[in-house]
Design an enzyme around this catalytic site. Sequence first.
Site, short mmCIF file in Angstrom:
data_model
loop_
_atom_site.label_atom_id
_atom_site.label_comp_id
_atom_site.label_asym_id
_atom_site.label_seq_id
_atom_site.Cartn_x
_atom_site.Cartn_y
_atom_site.Cartn_z
N ARG A 166 0.82 -1.21 0.00
CA ARG A 166 0.00 0.00 0.00
C ARG A 166 0.86 1.26 0.00
O ARG A 166 0.63 2.17 -0.80
CB ARG A 166 -1.00 -0.04 1.15
CG ARG A 166 -2.13 -1.07 0.90
CD ARG A 166 -2.98 -1.27 2.12
NE ARG A 166 -2.18 -1.66 3.26
CZ ARG A 166 -2.56 -1.54 4.52
NH1 ARG A 166 -3.73 -1.02 4.80
NH2 ARG A 166 -1.77 -1.95 5.49
N ASN A 168 -6.41 -2.72 2.08
CA ASN A 168 -6.28 -4.18 2.04
C ASN A 168 -7.66 -4.78 1.94
O ASN A 168 -8.61 -4.27 2.53
CB ASN A 168 -5.64 -4.69 3.34
CG ASN A 168 -4.12 -4.68 3.26
OD1 ASN A 168 -3.55 -4.59 2.18
ND2 ASN A 168 -3.48 -4.79 4.40
#
Lengths: 337, 783
Positions: free
Chosen positions: B23, B41
């Site tokens: 990320r 996520n």
Amino acid sequence: MNDNDTILLDHGAGGKVSHAMFSELILPLFDNGLLAKQDDGAVFEVPAGRMAFSTDSYTVDPIFFPGGDIGELAVNGTVNDVAMCGAAPLYISVGLIIEEGMKVFDLKRILQSMAGAAKKAGVRIVTGDTKVVPRGKVDKIFINTSGIGLLPVGVNVSGNGARPGDKVIVSGTIADHGVTILSEREGLKFDSDVKSDSAPLNHMVKAVLESGHPVHVLRDPTRGGLGTTLNEIAVQSTVGIRLFENRLPVRGPVRGICELLGFDPLYLANEGKLIAIVPGTNANKVLDIIRQDEFGKDAVIIGEVTDQDPGRVVLETLIGGTRIVDMLTGEQLPRIC
Amino acid sequence: MGSSGLSAKKIEISGVVQGVGFRPFLFGLACAHHLCGHVSNSDFGVALFVQGAPKDLDAFLLDIPEKKPLLSHISRVVSTDAPPLDLSDFTIIKSRDTRTKSALISPDVGVCPDCLKEMQDPADRRFEYPFINCTNCGPRYTIIQDIPYDRPQTSMKSFTMCPDCLKEYENPLNRRFHAQPNACPVCGPQVFLLNNKGKRVDGNDPAQAMALAAQFLRQGKIVAVKGLGGFHLAVDAANVTAVDLLRQRKNRPHKPFALMAAWDSPLFDHVHMDGDEKELILSYHRPIVLLKKKAPAQSVSMDLAPNLAPDNLCLGIMLPYTPLHYLLLEKGPDILVMTSGNRSGEPLSIDNADALDAFSHIADYFLLHNRDIYFRADDSIARIQKGKLRFLRRSRGYAPLPVDITVPADDNLANILGCGAGMKSTICLTRERYAFLSPHIGDLESVQGQNFYKATIKHMQKILDIRPVCVAHDLHPGYFSTQFAKMLGEQGLPLIGVQHHHAHALSCMAENHLDGKVLALILDGTGLGTDGHIWGGEVLTCTYKGFERRARLNYLPMPGGDAAVTSPWRMAVALLYKVYGPGIMDLEIPFVRSLDNSKLAFLIQMMDRQINSPMTSSTGRLFDAVSALLMICHDISYDSQAAIALEAAANIEESAGTAYPFDITTGADGCRIMDTAPWVRPMVTDIKKGVPRGKIAARFQLTLSSMMVKAAARVGQETDLDRIVLSGGVFNNHTVFSQITHMLETMGFKVYTHSMVPCGDGGIALGQAMAAAALQQARTAMG
Ligand SMILES: [Fe+3]
Ligand SMILES: [Mg+2]
Ligand SMILES: [Zn+2]
Ligand SMILES: [Zn+2]
């Protein structure tokens, strides 16, 4: 009847010849009043209470082996089965199925050792039957015995009685009978002498029960050996059983032969041994009593009952690992790669 | 904001994209391309929304696979156009909860250079802190209870981050952004040192614990060390007495010990290493790498005890992979024996109390810590052969990453559980186009082994969210894995029994993406065949759905069953008896004369009367027989010892090109039979003549290879097949592996070998699952 005669089909046909065999051969050996009456069955008094009743058939090959023969085995086997119920065996029945052509001499030997075994165990053979079948229909001789015995008041032993904290006692060395029969049957030659452990265990059981120490399980680890019998107990009682390899009593020569054969003594038959599972606190006292019996000199505590892994028997190995002692499933196929 | 010139996309990325800095990577990349949007996520991986100028978006998409973080693995990117939103920046948002879980769990990863540098910097707040980690390194699989991979689902949940750590954890631009095991000396796990009575001896000072442990090691003491996926027993590898003591106490007289040393250690002077091997040993997977020992003359030195790997061509070496290992090597001996800490035959200990119970008679001290290991992971063992990675054990650092299997053609495999074999076991779960092999579980004869087996299946099902619809198992009724499958069958799951060597073949087909019908040359130890005998030297033709046995080694009895495996001399007697009959008693060779006559006679009786003498066509047993016959190895104390020692004893140069004569006949069922008799006689003659055993051993290996190749080639001719897979544990023998591959390739065969999964029983579960998937597919197709 002459020793060199052979058994004919007539000997089992119920006629004159059968009768002669009974009165000349069988009755004198099994000599007792109840049998002598020659009624269709034995009639006797029983005290009030509980009785144990057991039956088993014997087809061992060879019929004569070091340490005993099929006759002795047939009597001791049923005496022991009745004793493992906690009962004192009293009366036994005998069914003989004989292959045509057997030597009278051999039959006599077998009957003699049955009589001897009965005497030693203190039981009476009170009823029976003889059949002779054509050659090849049975292998030499098959014997069925049934027995009944009296349970002392308050005795309650059963395969489901094992409790965590109990100790597992075996009354002597294991695998003697299995190794003896196997090597006799296959004609395996080796220098050391091994013999069957066939023996009556009812006196040992009586002494233990009369001592008043609580006994949870009694079993004779015959076919399938100690491993199979303990697995049965673990399942019946839903407990785990932990064994210690370094405490398993195996005679040197028996161990040697097992090693060569690649067999585990835990799975080989015994015919004169018992397993007693007793509360841990009394275990040593029970052990002392068993050791005083003529057939219990080598008795040892081999393990304990736990609440872990119910239904499982686990062996703590010599090298500090653990191995699951499985129920024997048919032929042992190699598994190590 | 208007829509002028703005386009937007919703993107789903699956694979190993959680807990590996994915990320923050996307965050940085989006910023660099002037994109707005958000990322989070999800259960399948990461979910992304981005918008910006079309050319920036395209460049962004191209950069993702190009620049992805080191530890990530992208298996699928799905992007769809979306209407642009009113956004002015790029943000990372909290995990969403959805139902399906298809994110992949990363294996554990060796400590990264950045963390190492910090750990060695006296000014850093994590100076000498043994649990330093970041999103690029550290524990994963071994500390995870469930996914998504978030701290509360790991064994780090009992440690609350201090403000400094939390700041790093929450900063998308920090290397520790959402590094779940993030910790420091203030807030994280600590080491401590106990003696073997369980008493703490470090004065409650973690630094002292490390220093003392290192000092005790230098003094030749045995120290149990809690690591990433289990315990090691450590000892100074230069101290022969200490190594011997460990061998004695661990009841492990001969089995090689794995070694651990830093990259600059003198240990590497003792082994050969090429570029691929170097790359493998330095990789973040940090496997134990088998490296060929240099001849003794080339490595005269005092820094290595001689009893580390007797009768072995290789040393098994790994670099330190946890910060704790680095500290231990820095302060302690240069080279450590690091052998797995387990009770004999049982899985690795992972629990402090269990370790104390299990090794208090082995270890003098215990270097422990208070971060729990949820799941075991043994060290992986690998090597390079013919330029490719080969696993002897695929475990820590690799599992549970999936093996990509794009066959059978459709990439939607049914969910299957492959139960594996009986020893060196692993299990396999399939989903979509992936086969997930578990870390090494090991032998299943102990309660602990069986419990670990059951727990692994449960855990893998949970973290992969796979509910099997079908269970595949070995044919051997005595394997616990088979019994376990039967139990699942009783609960209603369909069962498919797969022959051991068919499964070996399929595991190799699957990882090589082969479909259709192929030849399979399987050289193995033990596997129950469909005729009730033990197989292990076969040429099969096979597809995923079935196989035909076209050639095999002749059957030899195994007098004593399993005892014939642990006592190779029994197999030597069986080999000779087949050729010489009772004449074996008069053979004037050292092997026969070394035997006790009554034992020999007894064994012969057993074979004659077929008492506990199952028949086998196993190649492993043939190696055992020859190894014993040449007086190389009489009895074994560890798995495959006789074969390993034979390979080490063989003098390959001397035998060049001279195989013994051999013969291939045809059995009643049409199966070709590779006959051992024609070469046993000349071999015995060589022994009588006093030909060095190294030469005979080499000739044997060459004979075996040639015979196998000939049989395979004949079957190839008959069936018109030219693709051949090689599998089975015997291919761990490098000589035979190279000879056979070379000969087959020279003859024009397309040869396929293992690289993703072990050729031994650690790969079986994959093959089982493949067979079941194919049969399941056929069933569904038939309706
Ligand atoms: Fe195998
Ligand atoms: Mg009985
Ligand atoms: Zn790092
Ligand atoms: Zn902190």
